[in-house]
Motif scaffolding. Sequence first.
Motif, short mmCIF file in Angstrom:
data_model
loop_
_atom_site.label_atom_id
_atom_site.label_comp_id
_atom_site.label_asym_id
_atom_site.label_seq_id
_atom_site.Cartn_x
_atom_site.Cartn_y
_atom_site.Cartn_z
N PHE A 152 0.82 -1.21 0.00
CA PHE A 152 0.00 0.00 0.00
C PHE A 152 0.85 1.26 0.00
N HIS A 180 0.85 4.11 -2.83
CA HIS A 180 0.57 5.49 -2.44
C HIS A 180 1.48 6.47 -3.18
N LYS A 218 -3.09 3.95 -4.48
CA LYS A 218 -3.66 3.43 -3.24
C LYS A 218 -5.12 3.89 -3.12
N ASP A 219 -5.36 5.17 -3.41
CA ASP A 219 -6.74 5.69 -3.38
C ASP A 219 -7.62 4.90 -4.35
N LEU A 238 -7.21 1.82 -5.58
CA LEU A 238 -7.47 0.44 -5.18
C LEU A 238 -8.47 0.40 -4.02
N GLN A 239 -8.32 1.32 -3.09
CA GLN A 239 -9.25 1.35 -1.96
C GLN A 239 -10.69 1.57 -2.44
N LEU A 240 -10.82 2.47 -3.39
CA LEU A 240 -12.14 2.79 -3.92
C LEU A 240 -12.75 1.58 -4.65
N LEU A 286 -12.08 -1.56 -4.13
CA LEU A 286 -12.45 -2.62 -3.18
C LEU A 286 -13.68 -2.22 -2.37
N LYS A 287 -13.70 -0.97 -1.94
CA LYS A 287 -14.79 -0.50 -1.08
C LYS A 287 -16.12 -0.52 -1.84
#
Length: 318
Positions: free
Chosen positions: A247, A251, A280-281, A283-285, A287-288
């Motif tokens: 991560f 980033h 990172k933003d 991938l987070q989005l 997955l979320k």
Amino acid sequence: MADAAIVFDRVTKTFPKTAKPSVNETSLTVESGSFVTILGASGCGKTTLLKMVNRIIEPTSGTISLFGKDIRQQPLTELRRSIGYVIQQIGLFPHMTIEQNIATVPQILGWERSRIEARVKELMELVHLPDSYRQRYSRQLSGGQQQRVGIARAMAGDPAVLLMDEPFGAIDAITRGKLQDDFKEIQRQLGKTVLFVTHDVDEALKLGDRMIVMNEGVIQQYDKPLHIMDKPSNSFVSELVQSDDLFQRLHLIRVSESMVPLETEAPEHYPRLSADSSLKDALQLILKRDVPYVVVEWADGQAAGQITLDQFKLGSGR
Ligand SMILES: Nc1ncnc2c1ncn2[C@@H]1O[C@H](COP(=O)(O)OP(=O)(O)OP(=O)(O)O)[C@@H](O)[C@H]1O
Ligand SMILES: [Mg+2]
């Protein structure tokens, strides 16, 4: 495709009385306006590669061209003026003031005094140095400030190409992060072509829109940073860039460096994020919100491309 700024064609450098070439049969094209980072261990040939571009070192064989022209076919002084160079260990002239350091190339070019003054002022603003530092000497500046002067000096003659040899190597992590951000922004604004040598994996991933991994005089991989992490070409590359904290690595990379073209118009509910966000933003989005991709948009809201979940599948190219 953008024009080629620098082309290496089967370039080899073997120093006298050495058994192995320091740079071995290297072919490489650096596109105009791109920021290429060169990563590799000490002694792998990074500085040698860089110094052959401005002919501080002459290749043993092979050719190098700059904007389509063999570098041996142009007068050496002209060649050097068209290339900014920031050497390993800053290298400011200690007996000169900051102002005189920055004005080195314009002085040689014989610019008028008023033009030189204006240029120095402009460059000091660009690298965020207070005007009051003009009359100081380099020993009166911190390491990070000296490095800013080094960058300003390299850019003074408005060269299209900048060669930078571990410019931020000797600087503490916090200052280095700030210098990296500032310099990347400057490069974007001015569209310079940059070849940037570093020991630091994170720095190479963060700054480069293309990245070279070198080992023992040979380029192991030349690719976008995300591809280097995703699809390392061999075990040397994967060991070098692998990290326990993926991560953290993601980033460092901006989505604008890694996006792919939009395949079709995205459904309304697919999330969007700005081009200066990090992977990172993204991938987070993904997955979320449980979507296969997110849409990248420019500051004006226009769709720029997409980042897909597949792009993160590590090792998928191997
Ligand atoms: N003038 C020289 N004469 C002989 N060998 C040299 C010379 N300059 C460099 N070398 C050798 O060439 C190899 C590559 O050196 P180079 O300076 O390009 O490495 P580097 O990747 O920049 O390393 P570092 O990260 O330590 O700066 C090394 O083995 C070095 O000893
Ligand atoms: Mg070196």
